[in-house]
Scaffold this motif. Structure first.
Motif, PDB file in Angstrom:
ATOM      1  N   GLU A 244       5.980 -13.855  11.297  1.00 17.26           N
ATOM      2  CA  GLU A 244       5.509 -12.824  12.244  1.00 17.26           C
ATOM      3  C   GLU A 244       6.599 -11.779  12.428  1.00 17.26           C
ATOM      4  O   GLU A 244       6.341 -10.576  12.409  1.00 17.26           O
ATOM      5  N   ALA A 245       7.822 -12.255  12.619  1.00 16.15           N
ATOM      6  CA  ALA A 245       8.939 -11.334  12.844  1.00 16.15           C
ATOM      7  C   ALA A 245       9.251 -10.520  11.593  1.00 16.15           C
ATOM      8  O   ALA A 245       9.527  -9.322  11.675  1.00 16.15           O
ATOM      9  N   CYS A 246       9.177 -11.151  10.409  1.00 19.03           N
ATOM     10  CA  CYS A 246       9.588 -10.387   9.225  1.00 19.03           C
ATOM     11  C   CYS A 246       8.464  -9.580   8.589  1.00 19.03           C
ATOM     12  O   CYS A 246       8.728  -8.698   7.781  1.00 19.03           O
ATOM     13  N   ALA A 247       7.205  -9.814   8.984  1.00 22.86           N
ATOM     14  CA  ALA A 247       6.106  -8.983   8.452  1.00 22.86           C
ATOM     15  C   ALA A 247       6.295  -7.524   8.871  1.00 22.86           C
ATOM     16  O   ALA A 247       6.107  -6.599   8.068  1.00 22.86           O
ATOM     17  N   GLU A 248       6.704  -7.317  10.123  1.00 24.94           N
ATOM     18  CA  GLU A 248       6.926  -5.944  10.610  1.00 24.94           C
ATOM     19  C   GLU A 248       8.007  -5.243   9.791  1.00 24.94           C
ATOM     20  O   GLU A 248       7.850  -4.096   9.371  1.00 24.94           O
ATOM     21  N   LEU A 249       9.114  -5.950   9.550  1.00 22.67           N
ATOM     22  CA  LEU A 249      10.217  -5.357   8.790  1.00 22.67           C
ATOM     23  C   LEU A 249       9.833  -5.131   7.326  1.00 22.67           C
ATOM     24  O   LEU A 249      10.201  -4.125   6.729  1.00 22.67           O
TER      25      LEU A 249
ATOM     26  N   LEU B 216       8.317  -1.204   2.967  1.00 23.47           N
ATOM     27  CA  LEU B 216       7.313  -0.659   2.044  1.00 23.47           C
ATOM     28  C   LEU B 216       6.990   0.800   2.372  1.00 23.47           C
ATOM     29  O   LEU B 216       6.898   1.644   1.475  1.00 23.47           O
ATOM     30  N   GLU B 217       6.846   1.075   3.659  1.00 27.60           N
ATOM     31  CA  GLU B 217       6.542   2.451   4.080  1.00 27.60           C
ATOM     32  C   GLU B 217       7.684   3.395   3.711  1.00 27.60           C
ATOM     33  O   GLU B 217       7.473   4.480   3.153  1.00 27.60           O
ATOM     34  N   LYS B 218       8.899   2.952   4.002  1.00 28.91           N
ATOM     35  CA  LYS B 218      10.100   3.758   3.738  1.00 28.91           C
ATOM     36  C   LYS B 218      10.221   4.111   2.247  1.00 28.91           C
ATOM     37  O   LYS B 218      10.708   5.171   1.885  1.00 28.91           O
ATOM     38  N   HIS B 219       9.770   3.182   1.403  1.00 34.86           N
ATOM     39  CA  HIS B 219       9.883   3.412  -0.043  1.00 34.86           C
ATOM     40  C   HIS B 219       8.572   3.889  -0.670  1.00 34.86           C
ATOM     41  O   HIS B 219       8.327   3.708  -1.871  1.00 34.86           O
ATOM     42  N   GLY B 220       7.713   4.482   0.175  1.00 35.04           N
ATOM     43  CA  GLY B 220       6.512   5.147  -0.317  1.00 35.04           C
ATOM     44  C   GLY B 220       5.453   4.236  -0.905  1.00 35.04           C
ATOM     45  O   GLY B 220       4.648   4.659  -1.750  1.00 35.04           O
ATOM     46  N   GLN B 221       5.422   2.977  -0.444  1.00 33.05           N
ATOM     47  CA  GLN B 221       4.422   2.030  -0.944  1.00 33.05           C
ATOM     48  C   GLN B 221       3.237   1.964   0.016  1.00 33.05           C
ATOM     49  O   GLN B 221       3.423   1.962   1.226  1.00 33.05           O
ATOM     50  N   SER B 222       2.019   1.890  -0.551  1.00 30.95           N
ATOM     51  CA  SER B 222       0.835   1.905   0.323  1.00 30.95           C
ATOM     52  C   SER B 222       0.464   0.507   0.832  1.00 30.95           C
ATOM     53  O   SER B 222      -0.172   0.367   1.866  1.00 30.95           O
ATOM     54  N   GLU B 223       0.854  -0.550   0.105  1.00 31.82           N
ATOM     55  CA  GLU B 223       0.452  -1.909   0.504  1.00 31.82           C
ATOM     56  C   GLU B 223       1.124  -2.317   1.815  1.00 31.82           C
ATOM     57  O   GLU B 223       2.255  -1.939   2.099  1.00 31.82           O
ATOM     58  N   ARG B 224       0.378  -3.104   2.629  1.00 32.68           N
ATOM     59  CA  ARG B 224       0.960  -3.673   3.850  1.00 32.68           C
ATOM     60  C   ARG B 224       0.649  -5.166   3.873  1.00 32.68           C
ATOM     61  O   ARG B 224      -0.408  -5.592   3.392  1.00 32.68           O
TER      62      ARG B 224
ATOM     63  N   ASP C  51      -0.290 -13.837   7.028  1.00 29.01           N
ATOM     64  CA  ASP C  51      -0.873 -14.764   6.052  1.00 29.01           C
ATOM     65  C   ASP C  51      -0.572 -14.377   4.612  1.00 29.01           C
ATOM     66  O   ASP C  51      -0.232 -15.230   3.793  1.00 29.01           O
ATOM     67  N   SER C  52      -0.691 -13.082   4.307  1.00 29.00           N
ATOM     68  CA  SER C  52      -0.456 -12.679   2.910  1.00 29.00           C
ATOM     69  C   SER C  52       1.027 -12.798   2.564  1.00 29.00           C
ATOM     70  O   SER C  52       1.385 -13.112   1.427  1.00 29.00           O
ATOM     71  N   LEU C  53       1.878 -12.596   3.547  1.00 28.25           N
ATOM     72  CA  LEU C  53       3.323 -12.752   3.326  1.00 28.25           C
ATOM     73  C   LEU C  53       3.670 -14.228   3.088  1.00 28.25           C
ATOM     74  O   LEU C  53       4.428 -14.560   2.183  1.00 28.25           O
ATOM     75  N   LEU C  54       3.066 -15.101   3.889  1.00 26.96           N
ATOM     76  CA  LEU C  54       3.259 -16.552   3.700  1.00 26.96           C
ATOM     77  C   LEU C  54       2.768 -16.980   2.320  1.00 26.96           C
ATOM     78  O   LEU C  54       3.421 -17.759   1.634  1.00 26.96           O
ATOM     79  N   GLU C  55       1.630 -16.435   1.935  1.00 29.12           N
ATOM     80  CA  GLU C  55       1.037 -16.773   0.638  1.00 29.12           C
ATOM     81  C   GLU C  55       2.012 -16.437  -0.495  1.00 29.12           C
ATOM     82  O   GLU C  55       2.204 -17.218  -1.422  1.00 29.12           O
ATOM     83  N   ASP C  56       2.629 -15.268  -0.424  1.00 29.81           N
ATOM     84  CA  ASP C  56       3.516 -14.808  -1.500  1.00 29.81           C
ATOM     85  C   ASP C  56       4.928 -15.380  -1.432  1.00 29.81           C
ATOM     86  O   ASP C  56       5.577 -15.541  -2.459  1.00 29.81           O
ATOM     87  N   PHE C  57       5.415 -15.643  -0.202  1.00 33.36           N
ATOM     88  CA  PHE C  57       6.858 -15.896  -0.078  1.00 33.36           C
ATOM     89  C   PHE C  57       7.265 -17.134   0.716  1.00 33.36           C
ATOM     90  O   PHE C  57       8.413 -17.258   1.112  1.00 33.36           O
ATOM     91  N   VAL C  58       6.350 -18.068   0.954  1.00 32.19           N
ATOM     92  CA  VAL C  58       6.737 -19.256   1.727  1.00 32.19           C
ATOM     93  C   VAL C  58       7.869 -19.990   1.012  1.00 32.19           C
ATOM     94  O   VAL C  58       7.892 -20.109  -0.212  1.00 32.19           O
ATOM     95  N   GLY C  59       8.856 -20.437   1.793  1.00 33.51           N
ATOM     96  CA  GLY C  59       9.985 -21.169   1.216  1.00 33.51           C
ATOM     97  C   GLY C  59      11.131 -20.288   0.756  1.00 33.51           C
ATOM     98  O   GLY C  59      12.174 -20.783   0.357  1.00 33.51           O
TER      99      GLY C  59
END
Length: 246
Positions: free
Chosen positions: A24-29, A34-42, A46-54
């Motif tokens: 929860e805390a690191c999803a915001e960061l 992503l925004e700072k580097h011109g990326q559209s994905e957010r 859940d999607s962050l856990l899916e990609d990066f758990v562990g």
């Protein structure tokens, strides 16, 4: 075979229900990067856990740059890692709870005379905040809390087994004389690469996800990571321990 000489334990979602709070805390960061580097994905939690758990946040930032094809300077990475650690540590020290049944089992192990230590990918301040909040810090003196992000130079992250080798060296035991408990593929892979007998804990998936995810993870930890036993609830720890010691 002699009994296990040291019990090494992962922290996040193994001892303490902390991954979701941390994400929860690191999803915001992450979304800020992503925004700072011109990326559209957010990302959602859940999607962050899916990609990066562990994975720790430094590793996540490396993964993000690869996946979305942008580059961060070392200074920027260091700055975000420091900010994430502060945000996550605050959240955990307010809201973390133990995985069900942990304290009871740690008390039994202490009575039986098993020495224990924490071996985590996460930064040490975050681990200490978690175990203090749930009241299990007295089982693990600070010098027996090992962190791939903090205890190693340069920092590392499971599935690299470096933190396990470091902990064993510091504790004066061979990897095969210990056992560990891990809930994620990355952590379990680190244990496998270090030659440490592994108990896979999947109870957390029953709390956070679904029965299906729990069974899927049990299969992954057994078939891909060589877990010697699977634990659905901490009440099963003693049986798993006997199985490994036999």
């Amino acid at each position: 075979m002699p009994k296990v000489k040291y019990i090494l334990l992962d922290c996040d979602n193994t001892l303490v229900q902390s991954e979701r709070l941390a994400f929860e805390a690191c999803a915001e960061l992450t979304n800020e990067v992503l925004e700072k580097h011109g990326q559209s994905e957010r990302y959602t939690v859940d999607s962050l856990l899916e990609d990066f758990v562990g994975h720790n946040f430094r590793n996540m930032l490396i993964g993000l740059q690869k996946k979305h094809n942008f580059t961060m300077s070392q200074e920027e990475v260091d700055d975000y890692v420091a900010r994430e650690l502060g945000a996550v540590t605050r959240k955990l020290s307010q809201k973390a709870v133990e995985c069900p049944g942990v304290t009871t089992e740690l008390n039994k192990l202490k009575e039986q005379g098993y020495p224990m230590s924490v071996v985590s990918t996460s930064a040490k301040p975050r681990v200490v905040a978690s175990i203090e909040k749930v009241g299990i810090d007295h089982f693990f003196p600070p010098e027996h809390v090992y962190s791939a992000a903090t205890s190693l130079n340069p920092p590392s992250s499971k599935p690299d087994p470096a933190i396990y080798f470091h902990a064993c060296k510091e504790l004066g035991v061979k990897p095969e004389e210990t056992l560990t408990v891990e809930d994620s593929k990355s952590g379990a892979t680190a244990a496998k690469r270090a030659g440490i007998p592994l108990i896979g804990y999947v109870g957390i998936y029953g709390i956070e996800d679904s029965k299906e995810k729990m069974e899927q993870m049990a299969k992954t930890l057994t078939e891909e990571c060589g877990a010697k036993a699977i634990m659905y609830d901490w009440k099963e720890f003693q049986d798993c321990l006997k199985k490994i010691e036999a």
